[in-house]
Scaffold this motif. Structure first.
Motif, PDB file in Angstrom:
ATOM      1  N   LYS A 220       2.516  -4.223   3.809  1.00  0.00           N
ATOM      2  CA  LYS A 220       3.799  -3.447   3.569  1.00  0.00           C
ATOM      3  C   LYS A 220       3.239  -2.121   3.018  1.00  0.00           C
ATOM      4  O   LYS A 220       2.398  -1.857   2.305  1.00  0.00           O
ATOM      5  N   VAL A 221       3.511  -1.015   3.996  1.00  0.00           N
ATOM      6  CA  VAL A 221       3.186   0.597   3.517  1.00  0.00           C
ATOM      7  C   VAL A 221       4.400   1.497   3.347  1.00  0.00           C
ATOM      8  O   VAL A 221       5.322   1.322   4.095  1.00  0.00           O
ATOM      9  N   ASP A 222       4.064   2.119   2.419  1.00  0.00           N
ATOM     10  CA  ASP A 222       5.141   3.368   2.018  1.00  0.00           C
ATOM     11  C   ASP A 222       4.253   4.527   2.072  1.00  0.00           C
ATOM     12  O   ASP A 222       2.921   4.722   1.686  1.00  0.00           O
ATOM     13  N   ILE A 223       4.880   5.671   2.559  1.00  0.00           N
ATOM     14  CA  ILE A 223       4.293   6.892   2.589  1.00  0.00           C
ATOM     15  C   ILE A 223       5.102   8.088   1.602  1.00  0.00           C
ATOM     16  O   ILE A 223       6.223   8.151   1.704  1.00  0.00           O
ATOM     17  N   ALA A 224       4.417   8.731   0.928  1.00  0.00           N
ATOM     18  CA  ALA A 224       4.642   9.875  -0.064  1.00  0.00           C
ATOM     19  C   ALA A 224       3.984  11.036   0.397  1.00  0.00           C
ATOM     20  O   ALA A 224       2.673  10.897   0.631  1.00  0.00           O
TER      21      ALA A 224
ATOM     22  N   THR B 237       5.015   9.506  -7.280  1.00  0.00           N
ATOM     23  CA  THR B 237       5.489   9.457  -8.567  1.00  0.00           C
ATOM     24  C   THR B 237       6.644   8.448  -8.476  1.00  0.00           C
ATOM     25  O   THR B 237       6.922   7.470  -9.309  1.00  0.00           O
ATOM     26  N   ALA B 238       7.590   9.056  -7.607  1.00  0.00           N
ATOM     27  CA  ALA B 238       8.858   8.466  -7.540  1.00  0.00           C
ATOM     28  C   ALA B 238       8.695   7.077  -6.929  1.00  0.00           C
ATOM     29  O   ALA B 238       9.347   5.937  -7.217  1.00  0.00           O
ATOM     30  N   ALA B 239       7.900   7.067  -5.812  1.00  0.00           N
ATOM     31  CA  ALA B 239       7.477   5.544  -5.015  1.00  0.00           C
ATOM     32  C   ALA B 239       6.837   4.452  -6.301  1.00  0.00           C
ATOM     33  O   ALA B 239       7.396   3.585  -6.243  1.00  0.00           O
ATOM     34  N   ILE B 240       6.008   4.904  -7.053  1.00  0.00           N
ATOM     35  CA  ILE B 240       5.492   4.195  -8.103  1.00  0.00           C
ATOM     36  C   ILE B 240       6.560   3.642  -9.132  1.00  0.00           C
ATOM     37  O   ILE B 240       6.488   2.484  -9.447  1.00  0.00           O
TER      38      ILE B 240
ATOM     39  N   ILE C  29       0.966  -1.046  -0.032  1.00  0.00           N
ATOM     40  CA  ILE C  29      -0.036   0.108   0.022  1.00  0.00           C
ATOM     41  C   ILE C  29       0.946   1.234  -0.197  1.00  0.00           C
ATOM     42  O   ILE C  29       1.874   1.245   0.714  1.00  0.00           O
ATOM     43  N   LEU C  30       0.471   2.189  -0.748  1.00  0.00           N
ATOM     44  CA  LEU C  30       1.220   3.485  -0.931  1.00  0.00           C
ATOM     45  C   LEU C  30       0.175   4.568   0.018  1.00  0.00           C
ATOM     46  O   LEU C  30      -0.875   4.775  -0.863  1.00  0.00           O
ATOM     47  N   VAL C  31       0.651   5.184   0.678  1.00  0.00           N
ATOM     48  CA  VAL C  31      -0.004   6.204   1.383  1.00  0.00           C
ATOM     49  C   VAL C  31       0.336   7.646   0.937  1.00  0.00           C
ATOM     50  O   VAL C  31       1.595   7.879   1.290  1.00  0.00           O
ATOM     51  N   VAL C  32      -0.566   8.412   0.334  1.00  0.00           N
ATOM     52  CA  VAL C  32      -0.089   9.585  -0.498  1.00  0.00           C
ATOM     53  C   VAL C  32      -0.808  10.639   0.643  1.00  0.00           C
ATOM     54  O   VAL C  32      -2.050  11.107   0.273  1.00  0.00           O
ATOM     55  N   GLU C  33      -0.070  11.249   1.496  1.00  0.00           N
ATOM     56  CA  GLU C  33      -0.794  12.315   2.399  1.00  0.00           C
ATOM     57  C   GLU C  33       0.180  13.138   2.983  1.00  0.00           C
ATOM     58  O   GLU C  33       1.359  12.650   3.248  1.00  0.00           O
TER      59      GLU C  33
END
Length: 170
Positions: A39-43, A50-53, A16-20
């Motif tokens: 598994k969580v990444d934060i942007a 965009t960089a995380a993706i 999961i990507l959290v964009v906040e």
């Protein structure tokens, strides 16, 4: 609990990507999801998302929590420009912006084209437009191998994918 079963009891936890941009919210979302085993990444902005993706290209995110009010861009504008993202990732919009128009705009970003049959009720409802873009709202799947037989007994395929292979409106 956000798990996806992949057959005989095997459980897959999501990436999961959290964009906040509000750190306390992002960390709260992440802590709750990680407690469930994801598994969580934060942007914290559109550029970081965009960089995380791009970095996760070989193992795309299953889910994204997306805030609409980011410091470097509008979340919906970013989502519209994120070419191909919706094909790989389910997007959940989270925002304090309670506008109905923004909610509808967000839903339509997941739209698919459907060519409407001439003379059909659905084409009349859409003002005689030959093609529309709407979200999939399938309740049933139709095996197109039986399309001719189904039409012969009265079922009408009023909207098909532009290439004519997938029924969109029956």
């Amino acid at each position: 609990d956000f798990c996806l079963s992949r057959g005989l009891g095997d459980v897959y936890k999501r990436q999961i990507l959290v964009v906040e941009d509000i750190a306390s919210l992002a960390m709260t979302y992440a802590a709750q999801l990680e407690a469930l085993g994801h598994k969580v990444d934060i942007a914290d902005c559109g550029a970081a998302a965009t960089a995380a993706i791009a970095a996760a290209d070989t193992q795309p995110y299953d889910v994204m929590l997306l805030d609409l009010q980011l410091p470097d861009c509008d979340g919906l504008d970013w989502l519209a420009a994120a070419d191909g993202l919706l094909a790989k990732t389910s997007v959940i919009v989270v925002t304090a912006d309670g506008s109905v128009a923004r909610a509808i705009e967000a839903m339509r970003l997941g739209a698919y084209a459907a060519a409407l049959a001439e003379g059909s009720l659905v084409r009349a409802v859409y003002g005689d437009q030959p093609e529309i873009k709407e979200r999939h709202r399938h309740r049933y799947e139709v095996n197109v191998n039986f399309k001719d037989r189904l039409e012969a007994v009265g079922l009408r395929f009023s909207g098909m994918s532009p290439d004519g292979t997938l029924p969109e409106i029956v």
